[in-house]
Design a protein around this motif. Structure first.
Motif, PDB file in Angstrom:
ATOM      1  N   ASP A 185      -3.907   9.844   1.026  1.00 41.95           N
ATOM      2  CA  ASP A 185      -3.184   8.577   0.877  1.00 41.95           C
ATOM      3  C   ASP A 185      -2.606   8.113   2.205  1.00 41.95           C
TER       4      ASP A 185
ATOM      5  N   HIS B  63       0.819  -1.217   0.000  1.00 42.49           N
ATOM      6  CA  HIS B  63       0.000   0.000   0.000  1.00 42.49           C
ATOM      7  C   HIS B  63       0.853   1.267   0.000  1.00 42.49           C
ATOM      8  N   GLY B  64       1.977   1.201  -0.677  1.00 38.80           N
ATOM      9  CA  GLY B  64       2.764   2.409  -0.911  1.00 38.80           C
ATOM     10  C   GLY B  64       3.833   2.712   0.111  1.00 38.80           C
TER      11      GLY B  64
ATOM     12  N   PRO C  42       3.512   6.750   2.998  1.00 46.12           N
ATOM     13  CA  PRO C  42       3.413   7.476   1.722  1.00 46.12           C
ATOM     14  C   PRO C  42       3.709   8.971   1.827  1.00 46.12           C
TER      15      PRO C  42
END
Length: 259
Positions: A152, A92-93, A115
């Motif tokens: 995010d 998920h980044g 992120p």
């Protein structure tokens, strides 16, 4: 002494990487009333545990300069399975700064980059379960991520650390999400896009509780600290931002007086 509720996903530990360990120990001992116990050098590399009135509050370790990172505080979130958390984070980044590793007899940890570009630790408890006190004078009281990439980042902590991600405010002037709702919250994410200077990284901030913000600032200045943001009133108390004698930033909060 308030006992912390160390649920999965909540902050469970902080530690300071400092280039001048003795000076840091003296500074925080005088300012917050901490005492210390050093771990075995061979096993724990000289990692020092800090306590307030006999209850664990933080760790300190030497910054030898090899990593090229400045002195600073790190926040760790409690997880049930570090390896699974790292796998979810990368999906998920997130990025891995330190892969999962055992801390002998104490637990298992990893360090991630979210992120927003902020470092955050993941801690799977063994004998060391985390804070012994939280939200009391001389102890950590709140944890807050100052982030860019706000949507995010909120989604990252929801998916990776199981946050409920309760919206406290969603206006152009103030966007803020907490890990849980209301009084059960233990950490927050602030959309800091508007005031984070270019080149200044997103970062977790730790708030330490004090009885009197102005008195604490005066004492800290006398010990070699600097004021980053002057004290101001908020709905949660009087807050200020400081940097310790080697430049590690932290916040103080004086709770509102009731009655």
């Amino acid at each position: 002494m308030p006992v912390p509720d160390l649920r999965p996903g909540s902050p469970c530990w902080i530690d300071l990487m400092t280039s001048k360990p003795e000076r840091a120990r003296s500074f925080y001992a005088t300012l917050f009333g901490w005492t210390y116990e050093a771990g075995d050098q061979e096993t724990y590399g000289g990692y020092v545990l800090a306590s307030k009135d006999g209850h664990l509050v933080a760790g300190l370790m030497e910054n030898d300069g090899e990593a090229g990172t400045p002195d600073g505080w790190s926040t760790y979130l409690r997880v049930e399975d570090v390896d699974a958390t790292v796998a979810t984070a990368t999906a998920h980044g997130g990025k891995v700064l330190l892969p999962p590793m055992d801390i002998p007899a104490q637990g298992r940890m990893a360090m991630l980059l979210d992120p927003a570009g902020a470092a955050v630790g993941a801690w799977e408890s063994g004998a060391h379960t985390g804070f012994g006190v939280h939200g009391d004078t001389g102890a950590p009281a709140w944890h807050e991520l100052h982030a860019r990439c706000y949507p995010d980042t909120v989604e990252f902590y929801r998916k990776v650390f199981g946050w409920e991600a309760a919206t406290m405010s969603d206006t152009d002037e103030f966007r803020y999400t907490t890990d849980r709702s209301g009084r059960t919250a233990s950490a927050g994410i602030l959309d800091a896009t508007a005031f984070l200077h270019a080149g200044y990284p997103a970062a977790w901030q730790v708030y330490f509780q004090v009885e009197d913000a102005e008195a604490a600032i005066t004492q800290a200045l006398g010990l070699g600290a600097s004021v980053v943001d002057a004290p101001r009133d908020s709905p949660f108390g009087r807050v200020a931002s400081l940097s310790d004698p080697t430049g590690a930033s932290f916040k103080i909060i004086e709770p509102p007086q009731h009655g």
